[in-house]
Design a protein around this motif. Structure first.
Motif, mmCIF file in Angstrom:
data_model
loop_
_atom_site.group_PDB
_atom_site.id
_atom_site.type_symbol
_atom_site.label_atom_id
_atom_site.label_comp_id
_atom_site.label_asym_id
_atom_site.label_seq_id
_atom_site.Cartn_x
_atom_site.Cartn_y
_atom_site.Cartn_z
ATOM 1 N N LEU A 1 62.796 66.356 57.128
ATOM 2 C CA LEU A 1 61.789 65.519 57.779
ATOM 3 C C LEU A 1 60.763 65.026 56.765
ATOM 4 O O LEU A 1 60.298 63.879 56.837
ATOM 5 C CB LEU A 1 61.103 66.296 58.897
ATOM 6 C CG LEU A 1 60.166 65.501 59.810
ATOM 7 C CD1 LEU A 1 60.911 64.336 60.473
ATOM 8 C CD2 LEU A 1 59.553 66.409 60.864
ATOM 9 N N ALA A 2 60.405 65.885 55.801
ATOM 10 C CA ALA A 2 59.462 65.476 54.756
ATOM 11 C C ALA A 2 60.047 64.343 53.917
ATOM 12 O O ALA A 2 59.357 63.377 53.582
ATOM 13 C CB ALA A 2 59.117 66.668 53.871
ATOM 14 N N ARG A 3 61.334 64.468 53.601
ATOM 15 C CA ARG A 3 61.981 63.397 52.828
ATOM 16 C C ARG A 3 62.026 62.104 53.632
ATOM 17 O O ARG A 3 61.838 61.013 53.083
ATOM 18 C CB ARG A 3 63.403 63.824 52.433
ATOM 19 C CG ARG A 3 64.047 62.900 51.414
ATOM 20 C CD ARG A 3 65.460 63.348 51.067
ATOM 21 N NE ARG A 3 65.983 62.613 49.942
ATOM 22 C CZ ARG A 3 66.428 61.366 49.990
ATOM 23 N NH1 ARG A 3 66.407 60.712 51.143
ATOM 24 N NH2 ARG A 3 66.881 60.765 48.911
ATOM 25 N N TRP B 1 58.626 60.464 53.272
ATOM 26 C CA TRP B 1 58.461 59.789 51.975
ATOM 27 C C TRP B 1 59.304 58.521 51.906
ATOM 28 O O TRP B 1 58.879 57.505 51.338
ATOM 29 C CB TRP B 1 58.849 60.733 50.838
ATOM 30 C CG TRP B 1 57.863 61.802 50.507
ATOM 31 C CD1 TRP B 1 58.070 63.145 50.544
ATOM 32 C CD2 TRP B 1 56.505 61.630 50.066
ATOM 33 N NE1 TRP B 1 56.939 63.819 50.162
ATOM 34 C CE2 TRP B 1 55.967 62.916 49.857
ATOM 35 C CE3 TRP B 1 55.707 60.502 49.830
ATOM 36 C CZ2 TRP B 1 54.654 63.117 49.422
ATOM 37 C CZ3 TRP B 1 54.391 60.703 49.394
ATOM 38 C CH2 TRP B 1 53.880 61.991 49.188
ATOM 39 N N GLU B 2 60.502 58.570 52.473
ATOM 40 C CA GLU B 2 61.377 57.397 52.458
ATOM 41 C C GLU B 2 60.752 56.244 53.241
ATOM 42 O O GLU B 2 60.771 55.085 52.788
ATOM 43 C CB GLU B 2 62.744 57.751 53.039
ATOM 44 C CG GLU B 2 63.767 56.622 52.971
ATOM 45 C CD GLU B 2 65.148 57.041 53.436
ATOM 46 O OE1 GLU B 2 66.105 56.302 53.152
ATOM 47 O OE2 GLU B 2 65.263 58.109 54.080
ATOM 48 N N ALA B 3 60.189 56.557 54.410
ATOM 49 C CA ALA B 3 59.524 55.526 55.203
ATOM 50 C C ALA B 3 58.299 54.991 54.465
ATOM 51 O O ALA B 3 58.039 53.777 54.457
ATOM 52 C CB ALA B 3 59.128 56.088 56.566
ATOM 53 N N ALA B 4 57.546 55.891 53.838
ATOM 54 C CA ALA B 4 56.363 55.474 53.088
ATOM 55 C C ALA B 4 56.745 54.590 51.907
ATOM 56 O O ALA B 4 56.085 53.585 51.621
ATOM 57 C CB ALA B 4 55.594 56.706 52.601
ATOM 58 N N ALA C 1 55.438 61.967 60.892
ATOM 59 C CA ALA C 1 55.938 62.765 59.770
ATOM 60 C C ALA C 1 55.084 62.525 58.526
ATOM 61 O O ALA C 1 54.789 63.466 57.768
ATOM 62 C CB ALA C 1 57.396 62.412 59.487
ATOM 63 N N MET C 2 54.680 61.277 58.288
ATOM 64 C CA MET C 2 53.787 60.990 57.152
ATOM 65 C C MET C 2 52.480 61.770 57.289
ATOM 66 O O MET C 2 51.970 62.333 56.314
ATOM 67 C CB MET C 2 53.464 59.493 57.094
ATOM 68 C CG MET C 2 54.608 58.597 56.707
ATOM 69 S SD MET C 2 54.025 56.877 56.636
ATOM 70 C CE MET C 2 55.575 56.006 56.924
ATOM 71 N N GLU C 3 51.942 61.814 58.507
ATOM 72 C CA GLU C 3 50.687 62.537 58.733
ATOM 73 C C GLU C 3 50.872 64.029 58.494
ATOM 74 O O GLU C 3 49.978 64.689 57.948
ATOM 75 C CB GLU C 3 50.193 62.255 60.151
ATOM 76 C CG GLU C 3 49.743 60.812 60.344
ATOM 77 C CD GLU C 3 49.544 60.415 61.795
ATOM 78 O OE1 GLU C 3 48.814 59.440 62.038
ATOM 79 O OE2 GLU C 3 50.132 61.066 62.688
ATOM 80 N N ALA C 4 52.029 64.551 58.883
ATOM 81 C CA ALA C 4 52.298 65.975 58.657
ATOM 82 C C ALA C 4 52.421 66.279 57.163
ATOM 83 O O ALA C 4 51.881 67.281 56.673
ATOM 84 C CB ALA C 4 53.576 66.387 59.390
ATOM 85 N N VAL C 5 53.118 65.426 56.425
ATOM 86 C CA VAL C 5 53.249 65.625 54.979
ATOM 87 C C VAL C 5 51.885 65.509 54.314
ATOM 88 O O VAL C 5 51.541 66.283 53.411
ATOM 89 C CB VAL C 5 54.231 64.601 54.371
ATOM 90 C CG1 VAL C 5 54.212 64.682 52.849
ATOM 91 C CG2 VAL C 5 55.643 64.866 54.876
ATOM 92 N N ALA D 1 59.165 63.113 46.757
ATOM 93 C CA ALA D 1 58.670 61.737 46.626
ATOM 94 C C ALA D 1 59.208 61.059 45.382
ATOM 95 O O ALA D 1 59.506 59.854 45.385
ATOM 96 C CB ALA D 1 57.145 61.740 46.602
ATOM 97 N N SER D 2 59.373 61.823 44.304
ATOM 98 C CA SER D 2 59.786 61.236 43.019
ATOM 99 C C SER D 2 61.207 60.683 43.052
ATOM 100 O O SER D 2 61.622 60.001 42.120
ATOM 101 C CB SER D 2 59.668 62.278 41.903
ATOM 102 O OG SER D 2 60.650 63.301 42.047
ATOM 103 N N GLN D 3 61.948 60.943 44.131
ATOM 104 C CA GLN D 3 63.309 60.426 44.240
ATOM 105 C C GLN D 3 63.337 58.939 44.613
ATOM 106 O O GLN D 3 64.383 58.302 44.515
ATOM 107 C CB GLN D 3 64.080 61.220 45.300
ATOM 108 C CG GLN D 3 64.186 62.708 44.996
ATOM 109 C CD GLN D 3 64.785 63.487 46.161
ATOM 110 O OE1 GLN D 3 65.512 62.941 46.981
ATOM 111 N NE2 GLN D 3 64.479 64.768 46.237
#
Length: 255
Positions: free
Chosen positions: A9-11, A14-17, A135-139, A158-160
């Protein structure tokens, strides 16, 4: 999921961001991964507390900006989700809590009415789904409050994505990171180019094969000495390709 949200979910967050980071009006990304460290857009280094705070606040701002950009749809989506949640609660009480037939029937009628209201709400398409914004808010919350170990793990995810990677301006930057090897080892030119294109595909694509090879091989010559014929092919002595095991006639991925 334990103490923290799961990495899948964290990934996704980051992907959406990363997908919306370049949109007009979106908050500017404060740090980027250079391949060895996180740095500012100007290439300046910062320590972990500033990096995690900067990226956490940026993600929170991005989520807030997306909520504003999708305000109408977001409001309707949250209203619909609340009605469906209340309906599930009535149904659960009817199955597990209420013993009186009248109370049980009332709960089921309420659940049906709430589901009917929810079904009548038409949510227009959003630029980013509500689950991704949440999910962005949770991260963001974890970046700002979790341990350094967890924050570092989230930064690694995130670095991916290219949106969070600093642009490499010259193949010489990549060559500078290669680790010297014993002079008895050497690597051919074709394998150096293959390793470079695997590590920096965006830069290799932008330069093109002809220009990319010319700049890469010039940087290799400058660091390891001019290419020589070694066992029937051009190459360099004493080169260790990052992430590769170098042999005297070939390089293969390191285990």
């Amino acid at each position: 999921m334990g103490k923290y949200m799961n990495d899948a979910l964290a990934r996704q967050a980051w992907e959406a961001a990363a997908h919306v980071a370049s949109w007009q009006g979106a908050p500017a990304v404060p740090f980027a991964w250079s391949g060895t460290r996180w740095e500012t857009p100007a290439g300046e280094w910062r320590d972990l507390p500033l990096i995690r705070r900067g990226m956490g606040e940026w993600l929170a701002n991005l989520a807030g900006w997306l909520r504003y950009e999708n305000y109408e749809a977001m409001t309707l989506a949250e209203r619909k989700a609340k009605l469906e949640w209340d309906a599930r609660n009535y149904e659960l009480n009817a199955r597990t809590t209420f013993t009186d037939p009248g109370a049980n029937a009332y709960a089921l009628r309420q659940a049906a009415a709430l589901r009917s209201q929810a079904a009548g709400i038409d949510v227009p398409p959003m630029t980013v789904e509500l689950v991704e914004i949440e999910a962005m808010e949770a991260v963001s919350g974890e970046m700002l409050s979790a341990t350094d170990t967890r924050a570092t793990q989230l930064l690694s995810l995130a670095s991916q994505f290219d949106a969070f990677r600093a642009p490499m301006r010259d193949p010489a930057d990549w060559v500078s990171r290669l680790v010297p090897a014993p002079r008895s080892e050497h690597v051919r030119t074709s394998l150096v180019w293959e390793a470079f294109t695997a590590a920096e595909p965006v830069l290799a694509g932008a330069l093109g094969s002809r220009t990319g090879k010319r700049l890469l091989f010039a940087a290799m010559d400058k660091r390891f000495g001019a290419r020589r014929k070694l066992g029937g092919y051009d190459g360099w002595r004493g080169v260790a390709l990052t992430g590769w095991r170098v042999g005297c006639t070939r390089a293969v991925p390191a285990p």
